[in-house]
Write an enzyme that holds these catalytic residues in place. Sequence first.
Site, PDB file in Angstrom:
ATOM      1  N   GLY A  64      33.944  43.106  51.979  1.00 48.85           N
ATOM      2  CA  GLY A  64      34.511  41.851  52.438  1.00 48.85           C
ATOM      3  C   GLY A  64      33.563  40.706  52.102  1.00 48.85           C
ATOM      4  N   SER A 131      29.966  46.663  47.427  1.00 46.32           N
ATOM      5  CA  SER A 131      30.288  45.253  47.299  1.00 46.32           C
ATOM      6  C   SER A 131      29.544  44.473  48.378  1.00 46.32           C
ATOM      7  CB  SER A 131      31.805  45.069  47.361  1.00 46.32           C
ATOM      8  OG  SER A 131      32.192  43.815  46.884  1.00 46.32           O
ATOM      9  N   TRP A 132      30.245  43.736  49.269  1.00 44.28           N
ATOM     10  CA  TRP A 132      29.546  43.101  50.377  1.00 44.28           C
ATOM     11  C   TRP A 132      28.809  44.133  51.220  1.00 44.28           C
ATOM     12  CZ3 TRP A 132      27.168  39.414  52.769  1.00 44.28           C
ATOM     13  CH2 TRP A 132      26.946  39.511  54.153  1.00 44.28           C
ATOM     14  N   ASP A 283      33.584  46.471  36.013  1.00 41.93           N
ATOM     15  CA  ASP A 283      33.754  45.804  37.297  1.00 41.93           C
ATOM     16  C   ASP A 283      33.859  44.299  37.059  1.00 41.93           C
ATOM     17  OD1 ASP A 283      33.466  44.661  39.833  1.00 41.93           O
ATOM     18  OD2 ASP A 283      32.070  46.209  40.513  1.00 41.93           O
ATOM     19  N   HIS A 311      35.996  47.963  40.150  1.00 45.55           N
ATOM     20  CA  HIS A 311      35.194  47.643  41.332  1.00 45.55           C
ATOM     21  C   HIS A 311      35.523  48.487  42.550  1.00 45.55           C
ATOM     22  CE1 HIS A 311      32.816  45.120  44.012  1.00 45.55           C
ATOM     23  NE2 HIS A 311      33.868  44.977  44.808  1.00 45.55           N
TER      24      HIS A 311
END
Length: 333
Positions: A64, A131-132, A283, A311
């Site tokens: 996120g 990711s986050w 990605d 991703h």
Amino acid sequence: MDRVAAQNADVTSQGRVQGGTGGRLFPPVEPFDRRMIDRGDGHAIYVEQCGHPAGRPVIVLHGGPGGGCSPVMRRFFDPDHWRIVLFDQRGCGRSQPHASVQANTTAHLIGDIDAIRAGLDLPPAVLFGGSWGATLALACAQARPEAVSALVLRGVFLGRRSELDWFYGGGAGRFWPDLWSRFVAPIPPDERHDLIAAYHRRLFSGERAEETRFALSWMAWENALAGLDSTASGHAPPDYARAFSRLENHYFVHRCFLDEGQLLRDRRLIEHIPAVIVQGRYDMVCPPISAHQLAEGWTRSDLRIVPASGHALSEPRIAAELVRVMQTMAGID
């Protein structure tokens, strides 16, 4: 970055994955413990535990910001070997209040992880994030290196301006001009020089219908580029999209509450910690350059570039590689 769109993570190019060998996801498992942790600042954090109560602990950090955890995230770990801890970060999932950005910063999230560790009496744990979630894992490890036994990172995002400019400033749009046109269309031309700020004004307008409309547009852009097949992004429920988009945009407006380049600058604090970095070759959300820069010169890191992958956690080769990594860490052949 990276929503919790993992509903298709158990599907490979060879068909539906069952079991937990050869890089396949493990069967579904239910938590043996669910709880809410009151943080005393208006936030209550949802936490669950799965697997073996006495197993090696792993804390799963979702993407996120704002994605929330999902049942499929439990399935990357052998439940006979791992004590799997998942939680919804502030403002999303089952944590309360929903979609709130008050008292919601990277430092607050690190404090929440501290509270989870204390509440569950956890020894040093593996941090598993994409990711986050990889951003937060690095920030948490650098703040509390003594509490981390290993890092498993996917789709590395370092919270830098260059990465945000790539995704929200037109870089990725050069590869997907049709989808980029859709993303910028709701914003007047004189505001398109800063799309994060332009969306921020609308995501926090105070008009629920407007916030939801722009949240769906914000999220559609990321979803479309998350997988190698841009046609398989799916659609998010409006309430979920609003929470995700508001939280993600809030963090990006504030540059993730990190100094520019902080996570690379402070890598020296965690270079004694083993890390595996799983990165999709194609990605488009978090290009491989960030993973390469993070791993370069870090002798205890193992960078694995996964071919023909984008991703998302739901990318079949990405999912399979992550399962293999966790099997190796658990001592399973």
